[in-house]
Motif scaffolding. Structure first.
Motif, PDB file in Angstrom:
ATOM      1  N   ASP A  21      -6.904  -4.274   6.955  1.00  0.00           N
ATOM      2  CA  ASP A  21      -5.728  -3.743   7.106  1.00  0.00           C
ATOM      3  C   ASP A  21      -5.177  -2.673   5.936  1.00  0.00           C
ATOM      4  N   LEU A  22      -5.730  -2.986   4.843  1.00  0.00           N
ATOM      5  CA  LEU A  22      -5.130  -2.077   3.722  1.00  0.00           C
ATOM      6  C   LEU A  22      -5.985  -0.806   3.765  1.00  0.00           C
ATOM      7  N   VAL A  23      -7.407  -1.015   4.094  1.00  0.00           N
ATOM      8  CA  VAL A  23      -8.123   0.302   4.334  1.00  0.00           C
ATOM      9  C   VAL A  23      -7.667   1.070   5.307  1.00  0.00           C
ATOM     10  N   LYS A  24      -7.228   0.392   6.529  1.00  0.00           N
ATOM     11  CA  LYS A  24      -6.969   1.104   7.568  1.00  0.00           C
ATOM     12  C   LYS A  24      -5.520   1.869   7.163  1.00  0.00           C
ATOM     13  N   TYR A  25      -4.857   1.190   6.623  1.00  0.00           N
ATOM     14  CA  TYR A  25      -3.651   1.971   6.090  1.00  0.00           C
ATOM     15  C   TYR A  25      -3.664   3.119   5.162  1.00  0.00           C
ATOM     16  N   PHE A  26      -4.428   3.079   4.281  1.00  0.00           N
ATOM     17  CA  PHE A  26      -4.848   4.408   3.552  1.00  0.00           C
ATOM     18  C   PHE A  26      -5.372   5.373   4.503  1.00  0.00           C
TER      19      PHE A  26
ATOM     20  N   PRO B 215       0.825  -1.249   0.085  1.00  0.00           N
ATOM     21  CA  PRO B 215       0.090   0.036   0.005  1.00  0.00           C
ATOM     22  C   PRO B 215       0.679   1.413  -0.106  1.00  0.00           C
ATOM     23  N   ALA B 216       2.211   1.146   0.483  1.00  0.00           N
ATOM     24  CA  ALA B 216       2.968   2.461   0.318  1.00  0.00           C
ATOM     25  C   ALA B 216       3.174   2.892  -0.753  1.00  0.00           C
ATOM     26  N   ASP B 217       3.188   1.996  -1.851  1.00  0.00           N
ATOM     27  CA  ASP B 217       3.211   2.367  -3.231  1.00  0.00           C
ATOM     28  C   ASP B 217       2.133   3.150  -3.987  1.00  0.00           C
ATOM     29  N   TYR B 218       1.144   3.207  -3.265  1.00  0.00           N
ATOM     30  CA  TYR B 218      -0.027   3.814  -3.770  1.00  0.00           C
ATOM     31  C   TYR B 218      -0.296   5.296  -3.271  1.00  0.00           C
ATOM     32  N   ASP B 219      -1.174   5.939  -4.065  1.00  0.00           N
ATOM     33  CA  ASP B 219      -1.441   7.562  -3.665  1.00  0.00           C
ATOM     34  C   ASP B 219      -2.742   7.450  -3.190  1.00  0.00           C
TER      35      ASP B 219
ATOM     36  N   LYS C 126      -4.357   9.061   3.011  1.00  0.00           N
ATOM     37  CA  LYS C 126      -4.247   8.986   1.513  1.00  0.00           C
ATOM     38  C   LYS C 126      -5.750   9.090   1.013  1.00  0.00           C
ATOM     39  N   PRO C 127      -6.172   9.684  -0.013  1.00  0.00           N
ATOM     40  CA  PRO C 127      -7.582   9.622  -0.498  1.00  0.00           C
ATOM     41  C   PRO C 127      -8.160   7.984  -0.736  1.00  0.00           C
ATOM     42  N   LEU C 128      -9.347   8.109  -0.363  1.00  0.00           N
ATOM     43  CA  LEU C 128     -10.104   6.781  -0.522  1.00  0.00           C
ATOM     44  C   LEU C 128     -11.460   7.077  -1.138  1.00  0.00           C
ATOM     45  N   ALA C 129     -11.859   6.456  -2.402  1.00  0.00           N
ATOM     46  CA  ALA C 129     -12.828   6.733  -2.854  1.00  0.00           C
ATOM     47  C   ALA C 129     -13.960   5.122  -2.602  1.00  0.00           C
ATOM     48  N   ALA C 130     -15.173   5.362  -1.963  1.00  0.00           N
ATOM     49  CA  ALA C 130     -15.858   3.982  -1.962  1.00  0.00           C
ATOM     50  C   ALA C 130     -17.149   4.512  -2.264  1.00  0.00           C
ATOM     51  N   ILE C 131     -17.928   3.287  -3.032  1.00  0.00           N
ATOM     52  CA  ILE C 131     -19.131   3.501  -3.639  1.00  0.00           C
ATOM     53  C   ILE C 131     -20.214   2.419  -3.075  1.00  0.00           C
TER      54      ILE C 131
ATOM     55  N   GLY D 109     -13.052  15.454   3.815  1.00  0.00           N
ATOM     56  CA  GLY D 109     -11.601  15.298   3.990  1.00  0.00           C
ATOM     57  C   GLY D 109     -11.208  14.531   2.635  1.00  0.00           C
ATOM     58  N   LEU D 110     -10.441  13.516   2.894  1.00  0.00           N
ATOM     59  CA  LEU D 110      -9.896  12.673   1.710  1.00  0.00           C
ATOM     60  C   LEU D 110     -10.988  11.352   1.396  1.00  0.00           C
ATOM     61  N   LEU D 111     -11.937  11.611   2.286  1.00  0.00           N
ATOM     62  CA  LEU D 111     -12.844  10.369   1.988  1.00  0.00           C
ATOM     63  C   LEU D 111     -14.074  10.897   1.002  1.00  0.00           C
TER      64      LEU D 111
END
Length: 193
Positions: free
Chosen positions: A103-108, A78-82, A113-118, A165-167
């Motif tokens: 764990d991936l979601v928590k990392y972002f 996940p550190a490789d992604y914006d 880091k921006p997160l988009a969910a639908i 914010g970033l969500l």
């Protein structure tokens, strides 16, 4: 525009439009997008489901298209992604039971880091305990889960999006124009016509 590297999480029976459209649009504007699914590798397919709003008490569901993954879930860092994008549909029901997904979601979220969910993707966010105190939307049937998880559910029209914010969240695929535009704004993506 500076190209962003975006991780795109989907799975079997994710909603067809909520998989195909954001993936293609993010590529179209010049971002690098890696589509992954736990238990699958680059070149594997997921089958999607088409959800439609036909006047019934809930959406109808039909078999969708095959979608080819272009990265392997086990290989991602996940550190490789914006940013992270999560497709809705039925896939989130079982993806939220995968500890690595949580764990991936928590990392972002924890690394701002921006997160988009639908749509039903918000079910993953509630299990990850990252909605507490946030304003967000989801498919209306997921609204009670948002509230129980401490989020502030926003009952918006099916074609609207909510940014905190970033969500960036949206209730379903009719919101793609607003949802994707809001996500591009959070990413800092500017499109010149």
């Amino acid at each position: 525009m500076s190209q962003k590297k975006i991780l795109f999480l989907t799975g079997d029976y994710a909603e067809d439009y909520e998989t195909m459209v954001p993936f293609q649009m993010l590529l179209m504007v010049g971002h690098q997008v890696h589509a992954v699914c736990p238990g699958k590798v680059a070149g594997d397919k997921v089958i999607t489901a088409i959800h439609d709003f036909e006047g019934d008490q809930t959406y109808s569901e039909k078999r969708g298209h095959y979608f080819v993954l272009n990265a392997s879930f086990a290989d991602i860092n996940p550190a490789d992604y914006d940013a992270l994008v999560i497709a809705g549909g039925r896939a989130p029901e079982y993806l939220r039971m995968d500890r690595k997904v949580i764990d991936l979601v928590k990392y972002f979220v924890n690394n701002n880091k921006p997160l988009a969910a639908i749509c039903h993707a918000i079910q993953i966010l509630t299990v990850a305990d990252v909605v507490r105190g946030k304003k967000l939307t989801a498919y209306p049937a997921v609204g009670p889960e948002v509230t129980i998880a401490g989020g502030h559910y926003q009952a918006v029209n099916i074609d609207e999006a909510v940014t905190d914010g970033l969500l960036v969240t949206a209730p379903a695929w009719p919101a793609h124009p607003q949802w994707i535009a809001a996500f591009l704004k959070v990413l800092g993506t500017k499109i010149e016509l």
